[in-house]
Scaffold this active site. Structure first.
Site, PDB file in Angstrom:
ATOM      1  N   HIS A  13       0.805  -1.149   0.061  1.00 51.50           N
ATOM      2  CA  HIS A  13      -0.196  -0.077  -0.177  1.00 51.50           C
ATOM      3  C   HIS A  13       0.917   1.176  -0.013  1.00 51.50           C
ATOM      4  CE1 HIS A  13      -3.641   2.343   1.848  1.00 51.50           C
ATOM      5  NE2 HIS A  13      -2.737   3.004   1.461  1.00 51.50           N
ATOM      6  N   HIS A  15       1.336   5.423  -1.609  1.00 52.68           N
ATOM      7  CA  HIS A  15       0.868   6.702  -2.380  1.00 52.68           C
ATOM      8  C   HIS A  15       1.973   7.235  -3.224  1.00 52.68           C
ATOM      9  CE1 HIS A  15      -2.916   6.863  -0.419  1.00 52.68           C
ATOM     10  NE2 HIS A  15      -2.453   6.108   0.678  1.00 52.68           N
ATOM     11  N   LYS A  98     -10.328   0.318  -4.705  1.00 51.20           N
ATOM     12  CA  LYS A  98     -10.295   0.807  -3.399  1.00 51.20           C
ATOM     13  C   LYS A  98     -11.328   1.530  -2.873  1.00 51.20           C
ATOM     14  CE  LYS A  98      -7.807   2.504   0.316  1.00 51.20           C
ATOM     15  NZ  LYS A  98      -6.842   3.285   0.472  1.00 51.20           N
ATOM     16  N   HIS A 136     -10.506   1.555   2.933  1.00 55.31           N
ATOM     17  CA  HIS A 136     -10.027   2.274   3.983  1.00 55.31           C
ATOM     18  C   HIS A 136     -11.338   2.276   4.937  1.00 55.31           C
ATOM     19  CE1 HIS A 136      -8.463   6.213   5.349  1.00 55.31           C
ATOM     20  NE2 HIS A 136      -9.284   6.217   5.978  1.00 55.31           N
ATOM     21  N   HIS A 178      -4.316  -0.475   6.515  1.00 62.77           N
ATOM     22  CA  HIS A 178      -3.921   0.484   7.717  1.00 62.77           C
ATOM     23  C   HIS A 178      -4.548   0.190   8.978  1.00 62.77           C
ATOM     24  CE1 HIS A 178      -6.434   3.195   5.765  1.00 62.77           C
ATOM     25  NE2 HIS A 178      -5.494   3.508   4.754  1.00 62.77           N
ATOM     26  N   ASP A 253       1.663   2.732   3.505  1.00 66.98           N
ATOM     27  CA  ASP A 253       0.670   4.068   3.395  1.00 66.98           C
ATOM     28  C   ASP A 253       1.522   5.150   3.327  1.00 66.98           C
ATOM     29  OD1 ASP A 253      -1.705   5.121   3.008  1.00 66.98           O
ATOM     30  OD2 ASP A 253      -2.044   5.356   5.073  1.00 66.98           O
TER      31      ASP A 253
HETATM   32  O1  DOR Z   1      -2.620   9.598   6.177  1.00 64.83           O
HETATM   33  C1  DOR Z   1      -3.183   9.241   4.982  1.00 64.83           C
HETATM   34  N1  DOR Z   1      -2.571   9.588   3.890  1.00 64.83           N
HETATM   35  N2  DOR Z   1      -4.206   8.203   4.771  1.00 64.83           N
HETATM   36  C2  DOR Z   1      -4.971   7.992   3.693  1.00 64.83           C
HETATM   37  O2  DOR Z   1      -5.946   7.304   3.935  1.00 64.83           O
HETATM   38  C3  DOR Z   1      -4.557   8.719   2.537  1.00 64.83           C
HETATM   39  C4  DOR Z   1      -3.119   9.093   2.592  1.00 64.83           C
HETATM   40  C5  DOR Z   1      -2.953  10.290   1.650  1.00 64.83           C
HETATM   41  O3  DOR Z   1      -3.208   9.980   0.386  1.00 64.83           O
HETATM   42  O4  DOR Z   1      -2.162  11.319   1.730  1.00 64.83           O
HETATM   43 ZN    ZN Z   2      -3.303   5.004   1.890  1.00 62.99          ZN
END
Ligand code: DOR
Ligand code: ZN
Length: 359
Positions: A13, A15, A98, A136, A178, A253
């Site tokens: 997971h 980003h 998702k 989520h 998470h 995450d």
């Molecule tokens: O802390 C987080 N940041 N939780 C999320 O669900 C999304 C992520 C983000 O994309 O910044």
């Molecule tokens: Zn995430």
């Protein structure tokens, strides 16, 4: 001291964003992992198959396929086309969908309300074709009153939705992303199943509690969603995360935000950037728990298996040799990301214990 992994790590997971940010952060993951699950909450989100193909193309320009296998995820929205879901999965364009509860986290305004999720028409198709649903797992609004749910209660208030999903779609593959709360840890311990109900665990949710988040006022670089809970919950996830159970795996995450969005006088973007030290930090947690022998399953085996992929053999030597992060991560265009562990004052930098031994 050395510890050898016989398989390569997999990121469950992450980003990566887009544009200059993608270019700045993706190499950190690709240096440590052979592949990973890329989250779709970009701006705009990855809703159609065309969005997914364009995103994959952008990633490939930065990180060639032979260096990293990026697995694209679709963003479940009211606009999601059932036909796209099926075709995209069957042709390998995306690997999962998702769910983002609308308004609960970064770029979630195209998401859906938690109580609407069980009736989304895509779920039946996903159950039929074996496509995972990534959650989520938070309910941020109460269906009956329309009021916001307390931020600390959002994960456990999602559990009834999870139960309903399991009842309505008994064969659907579900991943709770998470996990943070005590209640969710208990739910997973009771119902976790490597084929049907798995969860990812982040570094921060096994290392920090809300006490750390609120230390000296407030620590914006620790702010993330779901919000860190009580120390008991953190301990429960540390125990479950390092337990070697086949339904649990690594998913950092890691979520980069430019410092001006984290240190703003008005609101604070949620997300921690941990990708630069993913393997060292998970090794640190497992060693502290006396469970280094479970690290390989967690980091390399269980994630790929859930997605129907073969774990990738390869020798990774971890060496216990302390280091500190000595700089911010620069993004082309002038923005900066503050990586976990960095501090302007050298003596306040986090001491990372482990590193990957260079060949
Ligand atoms: O802390 C987080 N940041 N939780 C999320 O669900 C999304 C992520 C983000 O994309 O910044
Ligand atoms: Zn995430």
């Amino acid at each position: 001291m050395e510890y050898i992994l016989r398989y390569l790590p997999f990121e469950g997971h992450v980003h990566w964003r887009q544009g200059a940010m993608l270019k700045a952060v993706a190499p950190y993951t690709a240096r440590q992992c052979w592949g990973g699950i890329i989250m779709p909450n970009r701006v705009p989100p990855i809703i159609t198959l065309d969005d997914a193909a364009a995103h994959k193309h952008e990633i490939l320009v930065t990180i060639p396929e032979e260096d990293f296998e990026s697995l694209i995820v679709g963003y479940l929205s009211e606009e999601t086309s059932i036909d796209d879901v099926r075709r995209g999965f069957e042709s390998g364009v995306w690997i999962a969908m998702k769910f983002y509860p609308r308004g609960a986290t970064t770029n979630s305004k195209e998401g859906i309300n938690s109580w609407e999720l069980p009736f989304h028409p895509a779920l039946k198709v996903m159950e039929e074709i074996g496509m995972p649903l990534l959650l989520h797992a938070e309910a941020n609004v109460d269906e009956s009153t329309g009021k916001e749910i307390d931020i600390y209660d959002r994960e456990y208030r999602f559990i009834p939705v999870l139960e309903e999903l399991r009842k309505l779609y008994p064969r659907l593959k579900i991943s709770v992303e998470h996990g943070t709360s005590l209640e969710m840890a208990q739910f997973m311990e009771e119902h976790g199943d490597p084929k049907k109900l798995v969860c990812t665990v982040t570094i921060q949710h096994m290392m920090f509690s809300r006490q750390d988040l609120h230390k000296d006022g407030f620590q914006p670089h620790m702010m993330c969603y779901p919000i860190p809970k009580r120390a008991e919950a953190m301990m429960a996830w540390r125990k479950l995360g390092t337990s070697g159970k086949p339904y649990i795996f690594a998913g950092t995450d890691s979520a980069p935000h430019p410092t001006h969005k984290k240190e703003s006088s008005c609101g604070c973007a949620g997300g921690m950037f941990t990708a630069h030290a993913m393997v060292p930090l998970y090794a640190h947690i497992f060693e502290q728990a006396g469970r280094l022998h479970n690290l390989e399953e967690f980091l390399c085996i269980n994630g790929p298996r859930f997605y129907g992929l073969e774990p990738r053999p390869g020798l990774v030597t971890l060496v216990k040799k302390p280091w500190t992060k000595q700089s911010m991560v620069a993004v082309n265009g002038g923005e900066k990301i503050r990586p976990f562990g960095y501090h302007e004052e050298p003596e306040k930098r986090f001491r990372f214990e482990w590193q990957i031994k260079k060949p």
